[in-house]
Design an enzyme around this catalytic site. Structure first.
Site, PDB file in Angstrom:
ATOM      1  N   SER A 160      38.000  33.640  30.685  1.00 33.78           N
ATOM      2  CA  SER A 160      39.076  34.588  30.391  1.00 33.78           C
ATOM      3  C   SER A 160      40.444  33.921  30.511  1.00 33.78           C
ATOM      4  O   SER A 160      40.739  33.243  31.497  1.00 33.78           O
ATOM      5  CB  SER A 160      39.004  35.789  31.336  1.00 33.78           C
ATOM      6  OG  SER A 160      37.814  36.516  31.127  1.00 33.78           O
TER       7      SER A 160
ATOM      8  N   GLU B  45      36.708  38.054  45.251  1.00 36.81           N
ATOM      9  CA  GLU B  45      36.717  38.844  44.017  1.00 36.81           C
ATOM     10  C   GLU B  45      36.283  40.279  44.287  1.00 36.81           C
ATOM     11  O   GLU B  45      36.699  41.205  43.581  1.00 36.81           O
ATOM     12  CB  GLU B  45      35.799  38.199  42.984  1.00 36.81           C
ATOM     13  CG  GLU B  45      35.861  38.831  41.606  1.00 36.81           C
ATOM     14  CD  GLU B  45      35.009  38.088  40.599  1.00 36.81           C
ATOM     15  OE1 GLU B  45      35.412  38.028  39.429  1.00 36.81           O
ATOM     16  OE2 GLU B  45      33.939  37.575  40.977  1.00 36.81           O
TER      17      GLU B  45
ATOM     18  N   ASN C 175      23.031  43.142  35.083  1.00 35.80           N
ATOM     19  CA  ASN C 175      22.477  44.164  35.976  1.00 35.80           C
ATOM     20  C   ASN C 175      21.133  43.744  36.540  1.00 35.80           C
ATOM     21  O   ASN C 175      20.808  44.021  37.703  1.00 35.80           O
ATOM     22  CB  ASN C 175      22.323  45.492  35.227  1.00 35.80           C
ATOM     23  CG  ASN C 175      23.619  46.299  35.223  1.00 35.80           C
ATOM     24  OD1 ASN C 175      24.673  45.795  35.586  1.00 35.80           O
ATOM     25  ND2 ASN C 175      23.530  47.553  34.809  1.00 35.80           N
TER      26      ASN C 175
ATOM     27  N   GLN D 268      38.919  30.587  35.312  1.00 40.60           N
ATOM     28  CA  GLN D 268      37.720  30.343  36.117  1.00 40.60           C
ATOM     29  C   GLN D 268      36.663  29.589  35.324  1.00 40.60           C
ATOM     30  O   GLN D 268      36.183  30.087  34.317  1.00 40.60           O
ATOM     31  CB  GLN D 268      37.156  31.683  36.604  1.00 40.60           C
ATOM     32  CG  GLN D 268      35.875  31.582  37.408  1.00 40.60           C
ATOM     33  CD  GLN D 268      35.514  32.901  38.057  1.00 40.60           C
ATOM     34  OE1 GLN D 268      36.283  33.452  38.827  1.00 40.60           O
ATOM     35  NE2 GLN D 268      34.346  33.415  37.755  1.00 40.60           N
ATOM     36  N   GLY D 269      36.303  28.399  35.773  1.00 39.57           N
ATOM     37  CA  GLY D 269      35.304  27.579  35.099  1.00 39.57           C
ATOM     38  C   GLY D 269      33.960  27.640  35.806  1.00 39.57           C
ATOM     39  O   GLY D 269      33.544  26.671  36.452  1.00 39.57           O
ATOM     40  N   TYR D 270      33.287  28.783  35.683  1.00 39.33           N
ATOM     41  CA  TYR D 270      31.975  28.974  36.300  1.00 39.33           C
ATOM     42  C   TYR D 270      30.861  28.947  35.246  1.00 39.33           C
ATOM     43  O   TYR D 270      30.064  28.023  35.178  1.00 39.33           O
ATOM     44  CB  TYR D 270      31.933  30.310  37.045  1.00 39.33           C
ATOM     45  CG  TYR D 270      32.423  30.266  38.483  1.00 39.33           C
ATOM     46  CD1 TYR D 270      33.269  29.270  38.932  1.00 39.33           C
ATOM     47  CD2 TYR D 270      32.050  31.254  39.388  1.00 39.33           C
ATOM     48  CE1 TYR D 270      33.719  29.242  40.244  1.00 39.33           C
ATOM     49  CE2 TYR D 270      32.499  31.245  40.709  1.00 39.33           C
ATOM     50  CZ  TYR D 270      33.329  30.227  41.124  1.00 39.33           C
ATOM     51  OH  TYR D 270      33.771  30.212  42.421  1.00 39.33           O
ATOM     52  N   SER D 271      30.797  29.988  34.411  1.00 41.33           N
ATOM     53  CA  SER D 271      29.672  30.159  33.484  1.00 41.33           C
ATOM     54  C   SER D 271      29.594  29.040  32.453  1.00 41.33           C
ATOM     55  O   SER D 271      30.606  28.488  32.019  1.00 41.33           O
ATOM     56  CB  SER D 271      29.786  31.497  32.754  1.00 41.33           C
ATOM     57  OG  SER D 271      29.656  32.571  33.649  1.00 41.33           O
TER      58      SER D 271
END
Length: 396
Positions: A168, A251, A376, A131-134
């Site tokens: 990841s 997800e 959070n 996953q290439g998000y952050s």
């Protein structure tokens, strides 16, 4: 959602439980209870072979529609599958991102050509996704992505430049879905694209990030004029945010029930240790164990509630907004309970090479649960703004 299981469902439960018991043997026996969060670095090749074993039995992509190779299971039977998978101690899925995120997203938003190109490898357990998000400056604030994608008319390809982080299993993956900015002048969630990028190509560099646990299952990924085909953008340029949010809905879908069974396995291990070393005689420890048990039951009931809004496009009930905040805090507290039950031994490693035991690793890894996937603090903002309709800026 009031989840009830019919006789047919219970027969299905026996089928999957029996298959797992028959197949988690031989070379796969060592994988039991391995490969979960904080342990994802273990047995990667063996777990890839396990994915292919699952595929042979028809146990990958069980919630996908039958026309795309899935089993088309009902919500009830998907819940049973994930619960029995975790109950059996089956290993963390190397194919989770492809099976649970990429596939459903392509089925909901992708073209028929994209489905034909990418779904079979996921289904067969032979092609794995990350996953290439952050990004370094766009973690919880995902809409702040700086990675750029431009279309090269001469090559007829999209060219991607930028950096992703906390990716990841990028070092084990054939493909990555990447959010990148197609309009260099755009801001926030506008002007984004959702791209399907091959990892093994010039211009893609994967570097491991070592954690406090000493492992490095996630990475930073650099894209230096990496390319993908013209038709490897999902939707149109500018649709990236819509597709990305749909994916996040998947997800938080039915696989959360499997996550909770894995949590139950960890809680069982904590309780077992408390009984063995006498910590269970402490009334405060017993109360904290009871609270952990109650919290896990609450998590399950809320999952039932949020799954009742599943429309097949990733959209869920508003109750889904509280899920990440709740489970991350619960899991962090479980890690703290584990080391308190261990006592002074929690801070001791007997000899080099100083490998952590499972509960020490649990404690250290769960510190990250309240950070990744939206901190959070960010989760509370999301609940306030999207769930309760509160303004972003207070009106004094």
């Amino acid at each position: 959602m009031k989840l009830q299981f019919s006789e047919k469902d219970e027969a299905f439960r026996k089928e999957i439980a029996g298959w797992l018991a028959d197949n988690l043997t031989g070379e796969f026996a060592q994988l039991k209870f391995r490969g979960g969060p904080g342990d994802e670095h273990m047995f990667p090749e063996e777990r890839k072979r396990w994915e292919q074993k699952l595929a042979e039995g028809g146990w990958t992509c069980v919630g996908w529609p039958t026309e795309y190779g899935g089993r088309g299971l009902s919500i009830e039977q998907q819940v049973i599958f994930y619960e029995e998978y975790a109950r059996a101690g089956a290993p963390g899925r190397m194919g989770h991102i492809g099976d649970g995120l990429t596939g459903p997203t392509l089925i909901a938003f992708g073209s028929e050509a994209q489905k034909a190109k990418y779904l079979p490898g996921i289904l067969a357990g032979t092609e794995f996704w990350c996953q290439g998000y952050s990004e370094p400056g766009a973690g919880s604030d995902l809409a702040n992505v700086k990675t750029k994608a431009r279309f090269d008319e001469a090559k007829g390809k999209w060219v991607i430049t930028g950096q992703k982080v906390w990716t990841s299993l990028a070092h084990e993956s054939e493909y990555c879905f990447v959010i990148a900015r197609t309009d260099p002048d755009s801001k926030a969630h506008k002007g984004l694209g959702f791209f399907l990028v091959k990892m093994d190509q010039p211009g893609v560099t994967v570097r491991p990030i070592e954690q406090i646990t000493g492992t490095s299952e996630f990475n930073e990924v650099f894209f230096d004029d990496a390319e993908c085909d013209a038709d490897d953008i999902v939707g149109e340029p500018g649709d990236g945010w819509k597709v990305a949010m749909g994916l996040l809905g998947f997800e938080r879908g039915v696989s959360t029930l499997g996550q909770q069974m894995a949590f139950q396995n960890e809680l069982n291990e904590v309780v077992k240790l408390a009984r063995e070393n006498g910590a269970a005689n402490d009334p405060q420890i017993r109360q904290r164990i009871a609270q952990a048990h109650i919290g896990l039951k609450i998590m399950r009931y809320n999952s039932m509630r949020m799954l009742s809004g599943d429309k097949g496009d990733g959209s869920l009930q508003k109750e889904a907004l509280i899920y990440k905040l709740y489970w991350a805090s619960w899991h962090r507290d479980l890690g703290e309970l584990a080391v308190d039950i261990m006592g002074p031994e929690a801070t001791i490693l007997p000899e080099a090479p100083y490998e952590l035991n499972r509960l020490q690793s649990l404690f250290l890894f769960t510190r990250s649960d309240t950070i990744y996937g939206g901190t959070n603090q960010i989760q509370r903002n999301i609940i306030a703004e999207r769930g309760l309709g509160m303004p972003k800026e207070p009106k004094w």
